[in-house]
Design a protein around this motif. Structure first.
Motif, PDB file in Angstrom:
ATOM      1  N   MET A   1       0.854  -1.201   0.000  1.00 52.58           N
ATOM      2  CA  MET A   1       0.000   0.000   0.000  1.00 52.58           C
ATOM      3  C   MET A   1       0.881   1.240   0.000  1.00 52.58           C
ATOM      4  SD  MET A   1      -2.969   1.041   2.718  1.00 52.58           S
ATOM      5  CE  MET A   1      -3.768   2.624   2.669  1.00 52.58           C
ATOM      6  N   THR A   2       0.650   2.138  -0.970  1.00 51.77           N
ATOM      7  CA  THR A   2       1.429   3.364  -1.090  1.00 51.77           C
ATOM      8  C   THR A   2       0.471   4.548  -1.032  1.00 51.77           C
ATOM      9  OG1 THR A   2       3.008   2.204  -2.502  1.00 51.77           O
ATOM     10  CG2 THR A   2       3.128   4.610  -2.447  1.00 51.77           C
ATOM     11  N   VAL A   3       0.467   5.260   0.086  1.00 51.52           N
ATOM     12  CA  VAL A   3      -0.418   6.411   0.256  1.00 51.52           C
ATOM     13  C   VAL A   3       0.268   7.644  -0.309  1.00 51.52           C
ATOM     14  CG1 VAL A   3      -1.637   7.869   1.895  1.00 51.52           C
ATOM     15  CG2 VAL A   3      -1.511   5.404   2.278  1.00 51.52           C
ATOM     16  N   LEU A   4      -0.424   8.325  -1.205  1.00 52.50           N
ATOM     17  CA  LEU A   4       0.130   9.516  -1.826  1.00 52.50           C
ATOM     18  C   LEU A   4       0.268  10.660  -0.829  1.00 52.50           C
ATOM     19  CD1 LEU A   4      -1.889   9.432  -5.153  1.00 52.50           C
ATOM     20  CD2 LEU A   4       0.576   9.074  -4.930  1.00 52.50           C
ATOM     21  N   ASP A   5       1.341  11.404  -0.969  1.00 49.16           N
ATOM     22  CA  ASP A   5       1.563  12.608  -0.166  1.00 49.16           C
ATOM     23  C   ASP A   5       1.053  13.817  -0.946  1.00 49.16           C
ATOM     24  OD1 ASP A   5       2.313  14.177   1.904  1.00 49.16           O
ATOM     25  OD2 ASP A   5       4.469  13.792   1.757  1.00 49.16           O
ATOM     26  N   THR A   6       1.053  14.981  -0.330  1.00 48.12           N
ATOM     27  CA  THR A   6       0.615  16.200  -1.010  1.00 48.12           C
ATOM     28  C   THR A   6       1.579  17.333  -0.735  1.00 48.12           C
ATOM     29  OG1 THR A   6      -1.210  17.760  -1.304  1.00 48.12           O
ATOM     30  CG2 THR A   6      -0.855  16.906   0.920  1.00 48.12           C
TER      31      THR A   6
ATOM     32  N   ARG B   1     -12.432   6.494   2.250  1.00 52.21           N
ATOM     33  CA  ARG B   1     -12.393   7.793   1.596  1.00 52.21           C
ATOM     34  C   ARG B   1     -10.943   8.241   1.407  1.00 52.21           C
ATOM     35  NH1 ARG B   1     -16.995  10.262   1.117  1.00 52.21           N
ATOM     36  NH2 ARG B   1     -15.954  12.280   0.859  1.00 52.21           N
ATOM     37  N   PRO B   2     -10.705   9.141   0.426  1.00 54.53           N
ATOM     38  CA  PRO B   2      -9.363   9.711   0.283  1.00 54.53           C
ATOM     39  C   PRO B   2      -8.943  10.441   1.552  1.00 54.53           C
ATOM     40  CG  PRO B   2     -10.719  10.213  -1.641  1.00 54.53           C
ATOM     41  CD  PRO B   2     -11.633   9.635  -0.613  1.00 54.53           C
ATOM     42  N   LYS B   3      -7.649  10.568   1.736  1.00 53.18           N
ATOM     43  CA  LYS B   3      -7.127  11.193   2.954  1.00 53.18           C
ATOM     44  C   LYS B   3      -7.072  12.716   2.858  1.00 53.18           C
ATOM     45  CE  LYS B   3      -4.455   7.186   4.436  1.00 53.18           C
ATOM     46  NZ  LYS B   3      -5.393   6.906   5.538  1.00 53.18           N
ATOM     47  N   TYR B   4      -7.371  13.257   1.676  1.00 52.63           N
ATOM     48  CA  TYR B   4      -7.287  14.704   1.490  1.00 52.63           C
ATOM     49  C   TYR B   4      -8.632  15.236   1.004  1.00 52.63           C
ATOM     50  CZ  TYR B   4      -2.400  13.282   1.529  1.00 52.63           C
ATOM     51  OH  TYR B   4      -1.200  12.715   1.860  1.00 52.63           O
ATOM     52  N   ALA B   5      -8.917  16.502   1.357  1.00 54.14           N
ATOM     53  CA  ALA B   5     -10.220  17.094   1.079  1.00 54.14           C
ATOM     54  C   ALA B   5     -10.414  17.347  -0.420  1.00 54.14           C
ATOM     55  CB  ALA B   5     -10.360  18.414   1.836  1.00 54.14           C
ATOM     56  N   PRO B   6     -11.606  17.084  -0.934  1.00 53.27           N
ATOM     57  CA  PRO B   6     -11.866  17.336  -2.359  1.00 53.27           C
ATOM     58  C   PRO B   6     -11.860  18.819  -2.719  1.00 53.27           C
ATOM     59  CG  PRO B   6     -13.887  16.708  -1.232  1.00 53.27           C
ATOM     60  CD  PRO B   6     -12.777  16.501  -0.253  1.00 53.27           C
ATOM     61  N   ASP B   7     -11.998  19.710  -1.718  1.00 50.60           N
ATOM     62  CA  ASP B   7     -11.971  21.150  -2.014  1.00 50.60           C
ATOM     63  C   ASP B   7     -10.660  21.562  -2.671  1.00 50.60           C
ATOM     64  OD1 ASP B   7     -14.461  21.387  -0.994  1.00 50.60           O
ATOM     65  OD2 ASP B   7     -13.979  22.888   0.528  1.00 50.60           O
ATOM     66  N   ASP B   8      -9.581  20.831  -2.394  1.00 48.51           N
ATOM     67  CA  ASP B   8      -8.293  21.162  -3.005  1.00 48.51           C
ATOM     68  C   ASP B   8      -8.326  21.038  -4.519  1.00 48.51           C
ATOM     69  OD1 ASP B   8      -7.184  21.639  -0.509  1.00 48.51           O
ATOM     70  OD2 ASP B   8      -6.442  19.588  -0.277  1.00 48.51           O
ATOM     71  N   LEU B   9      -9.277  20.257  -5.042  1.00 52.13           N
ATOM     72  CA  LEU B   9      -9.359  20.094  -6.497  1.00 52.13           C
ATOM     73  C   LEU B   9      -9.746  21.397  -7.188  1.00 52.13           C
ATOM     74  CD1 LEU B   9     -11.142  16.616  -6.627  1.00 52.13           C
ATOM     75  CD2 LEU B   9      -8.727  17.096  -7.064  1.00 52.13           C
ATOM     76  N   LEU B  10     -10.348  22.324  -6.453  1.00 43.97           N
ATOM     77  CA  LEU B  10     -10.718  23.609  -7.047  1.00 43.97           C
ATOM     78  C   LEU B  10      -9.484  24.359  -7.527  1.00 43.97           C
ATOM     79  CD1 LEU B  10     -13.441  24.783  -4.497  1.00 43.97           C
ATOM     80  CD2 LEU B  10     -13.824  24.096  -6.867  1.00 43.97           C
ATOM     81  N   THR B  11      -8.424  24.330  -6.740  1.00 48.43           N
ATOM     82  CA  THR B  11      -7.218  25.053  -7.144  1.00 48.43           C
ATOM     83  C   THR B  11      -6.499  24.336  -8.277  1.00 48.43           C
ATOM     84  OG1 THR B  11      -5.271  26.192  -6.287  1.00 48.43           O
ATOM     85  CG2 THR B  11      -5.620  23.972  -5.509  1.00 48.43           C
TER      86      THR B  11
ATOM     87  N   ASP C   1      -9.519   5.686  -3.475  1.00 50.82           N
ATOM     88  CA  ASP C   1      -9.805   5.156  -2.142  1.00 50.82           C
ATOM     89  C   ASP C   1      -8.545   5.182  -1.291  1.00 50.82           C
ATOM     90  OD1 ASP C   1     -12.228   4.647  -3.280  1.00 50.82           O
ATOM     91  OD2 ASP C   1     -12.083   2.460  -3.202  1.00 50.82           O
ATOM     92  N   ASP C   2      -8.667   5.791  -0.107  1.00 51.41           N
ATOM     93  CA  ASP C   2      -7.574   5.838   0.865  1.00 51.41           C
ATOM     94  C   ASP C   2      -6.327   6.541   0.323  1.00 51.41           C
ATOM     95  OD1 ASP C   2      -7.149   5.320   3.521  1.00 51.41           O
ATOM     96  OD2 ASP C   2      -6.121   3.423   3.187  1.00 51.41           O
ATOM     97  N   SER C   3      -6.472   7.265  -0.803  1.00 55.43           N
ATOM     98  CA  SER C   3      -5.330   7.927  -1.468  1.00 55.43           C
ATOM     99  C   SER C   3      -4.215   6.939  -1.772  1.00 55.43           C
ATOM    100  CB  SER C   3      -4.789   9.081  -0.608  1.00 55.43           C
ATOM    101  OG  SER C   3      -5.787  10.021  -0.326  1.00 55.43           O
ATOM    102  N   ASP C   4      -4.598   5.706  -2.020  1.00 50.49           N
ATOM    103  CA  ASP C   4      -3.638   4.608  -2.252  1.00 50.49           C
ATOM    104  C   ASP C   4      -3.384   4.463  -3.749  1.00 50.49           C
ATOM    105  OD1 ASP C   4      -2.105   2.344  -2.179  1.00 50.49           O
ATOM    106  OD2 ASP C   4      -3.745   0.983  -1.662  1.00 50.49           O
TER     107      ASP C   4
END
Length: 451
Positions: A1-6, A255-265, A286-289
Motif C-alpha cells: 500500500m502506497t499512500v500519496l503525499d501532497t 475515503r481519500p485522505k485529502y479534502a476534495p476542495d483542493d481540487l478547485l485550485t 480510495d484511501d489515497s492509495d
C-alpha cells in the motif's frame, strides 16, 4: 500500500487565487444549469403545470428509487447557441428498482426540443452509453406543442434502438403526449411502451389508429402521468436484470485522505505549465492509495493502480510535457497489463505539446485494440479524445471562457469536488457489462515478438 503525499499549501496566495478563479467559473456554470432547468421559460412551465403535467426532471425524480443519485449528462449542451441551454432534453444515469438505467426525458416546454441537432446528439449518445455498458434505456417522451407535427424523423435513433434490440438491452418508452421528429421512433421501436390515456398524437413509422383516444403502439395505458411512471418501474422490476461485471472490492470504500476542495485550485491549471496528476489522484482514489508503475521511466506520463469506490482502476495521466519513445512504450505496456488484468482504464488528460506521429502510432494501436472500459477526465482544457479511442464516459473541469456548446462532444462539465462521485457512478455503470481485456494490444518493448 502506497499512500500519496501532497505538496499543496492552502496558505499559499496562488492556491487561493486559483481556487477563486474556479469558483467564478462554477458560478457561470450554475447559471447555465438554472437556464436548462427553467426549460421553455416561466410562462411555458406554468401552462404545462396547469394541464396537470410534470416537468422532465420531475418525471425523472418520480421514476428513480428514493434518495438514489442521478448523474445528468451534458446538462448545459447548446449553452451559448441559439438553442436553449440543455437542448430541450434531459439524459443521465439513475437507479430504478435497483437497476442502473440510462434515462432520456424530453422537455415539452421547449419549442423545437424534439428536432434540434443538440437534442438528437444527446439522445443518440444516451443510446450509445446504454448499448456499450449494457444498461436498460428508459425514455420519457413528449414533444412541445409548438413543434411541427409533420417534422420527419431522421432515422439515426431508429438505428440505435435496433442495435439495442439486437444486443438484448431492454428499452422502455413512456409517452406523455404528442411525439414528433426523431422522438417519434421511440414508442414504436421500444420493447415496452406505456402511454398516458387520453388524446395522444404520435407520428410513428406506420399509420396509427384514429379516433378520440389512440393508443398507437402502447402495451399498457396509464390513467395519468404518475401511474405511467409506476408502470415503468414495474417493467424494470420484471426485467430480472443482473450485472455481469464484478462488484466493488470494498464496501463501503475508504475515503481519500485529502479534502476534495483542493481540487478547485488544481482545476485552474495553466495549459502551458506542468501538472502533477498525483495531487488529483490523492483526492479521488480510495484511501489515497496509488501503486505507481515505472515511476522512474517516461516521467511525462504517470501510470499506476488504485481503486475508486471499490472498483479497481488503471490510471494513465500526462503531466503536460512532450512524449518521448519512453512514455509511449510505458503507456502501451501499461495498457496491455490493464487488459490482462481486466481492469478499467482511467485517463487524466492535460493539454501538452503534440508528439511526433511515429511515436504516437504504437499508442494509437494499443488504444484501438484495448477492450476494457475507458473513462476520461479532461483537465485544463484538454481536447476530447479522437475517434480512435472510444471512452465509455468523458467529463471535463470548467475552464476560462467555457460554454456548453462543447458538450456535444463530452458528457458534461463537472464541479471538480464531485469528480470522485461522478467517476464512481460511471465505474458502477460500466460494470453492468462484462469487463474483459483484449488478449493482445500491441508491442510495448522494442524487439518483443507478438504473442
Amino acid at each position: 500500500m502506497t499512500v500519496l503525499d501532497t505538496a499543496l499549501d492552502p496558505r499559499n496566495p496562488g492556491y487561493l487565487h486559483r481556487r477563486g478563479a474556479t469558483l467564478e467559473r462554477l458560478v457561470r456554470l450554475e447559471a447555465a444549469l438554472d437556464q436548462a432547468r427553467a426549460g421553455g421559460g416561466e410562462k411555458a412551465v406554468t401552462r404545462h403545470h396547469a394541464r396537470g403535467k410534470l416537468l422532465p426532471r420531475e418525471r425523472v425524480e418520480m421514476l428513480l428509487d428514493q434518495d438514489s443519485p442521478f448523474l445528468e449528462l451534458s446538462p448545459v449542451a447548446a449553452w451559448g447557441t441559439e438553442v436553449p441551454a440543455g437542448a430541450g432534453v434531459v439524459t443521465g444515469l439513475g437507479v430504478v428498482e435497483g437497476v442502473e438505467c440510462v434515462l432520456v426525458a424530453n422537455d415539452p416546454t421547449v419549442a423545437g426540443g424534439a428536432v434540434n441537432a443538440y437534442a438528437l446528439t444527446k439522445i443518440r449518445r444516451a443510446a450509445r452509453i446504454s448499448s456499450i455498458n449494457r444498461l436498460p434505456l428508459v425514455t420519457l417522451v413528449e414533444s412541445a406543442a409548438e413543434d411541427a407535427p409533420e417534422a420527419a424523423p431522421g432515422g439515426g435513433i431508429a438505428r440505435d434502438l435496433s442495435r439495442l434490440a439486437a444486443e438484448r438491452v431492454p428499452t422502455i418508452c413512456v409517452v406523455f403526449g404528442a411525439t414528433t421528429g426523431d422522438a417519434a421512433y421511440l414508442p414504436a421501436l421500444s420493447d415496452y411502451t406505456i402511454m398516458v390515456r387520453g388524446p395522444v398524437r404520435t407520428v410513428t413509422i406506420a399509420p396509427q389508429p384514429t379516433g378520440e383516444e389512440a393508443d398507437g403502439p402502447a402495451d399498457q395505458l396509464a390513467e395519468d402521468e404518475r401511474d405511467a411512471l409506476r408502470l415503468a418501474r414495474q417493467c424494470v422490476r420484471r426485467l430480472n436484470w443482473r450485472k455481469r461485471g464484478p462488484g466493488p472490492r470494498n464496501f463501503p470504500p475508504p475515503r481519500p485522505k485529502y479534502a476534495p476542495d483542493d481540487l478547485l485550485t488544481m482545476a485552474d491549471v495553466d495549459p502551458g505549465t506542468l501538472f502533477d496528476p498525483r495531487e488529483v489522484l490523492a483526492r479521488i482514489l480510495d484511501d489515497s492509495d496509488f501503486d505507481e508503475f515505472k515511476p522512474a521511466q517516461g516521467t511525462a506520463l504517470v501510470t499506476g493502480w488504485g481503486e475508486l469506490h471499490g472498483y479497481p482502476v488503471a490510471v494513465l495521466a500526462n503531466v503536460g510535457a512532450e512524449f518521448t519513445p519512453a512514455e509511449t512504450q510505458k503507456a502501451v505496456h501499461f495498457i496491455q497489463l490493464a487488459n490482462a488484468a481486466d481492469t478499467s482504464l482511467l485517463f487524466l488528460r492535460h493539454p501538452g505539446p503534440p508528439g511526433r506521429e511515429e511515436q504516437a502510432a504504437p499508442l494509437v494501436h494499443a488504444l484501438a485494440k484495448s477492450t476494457v472500459p475507458h473513462l476520461v477526465l479532461l483537465v485544463g482544457g484538454a481536447a476530447v479524445p479522437d475517434g480512435v479511442d472510444e471512452p465509455r464516459f468523458v467529463f471535463s473541469w470548467p475552464v476560462e471562457n467555457d460554454n456548453g456548446a462543447g458538450e456535444k462532444d463530452d458528457d458534461g462539465v463537472i464541479d471538480p469536488r464531485d469528480t470522485r462521485t461522478v467517476l464512481g457512478i460511471c465505474l458502477s455503470a460500466v460494470h453492468s457489462a462484462v469487463v474483459e481485456g483484449a488478449r493482445h494490444v500491441g508491442v510495448f518493448r522494442p524487439g518483443k515478438v507478438d504473442q
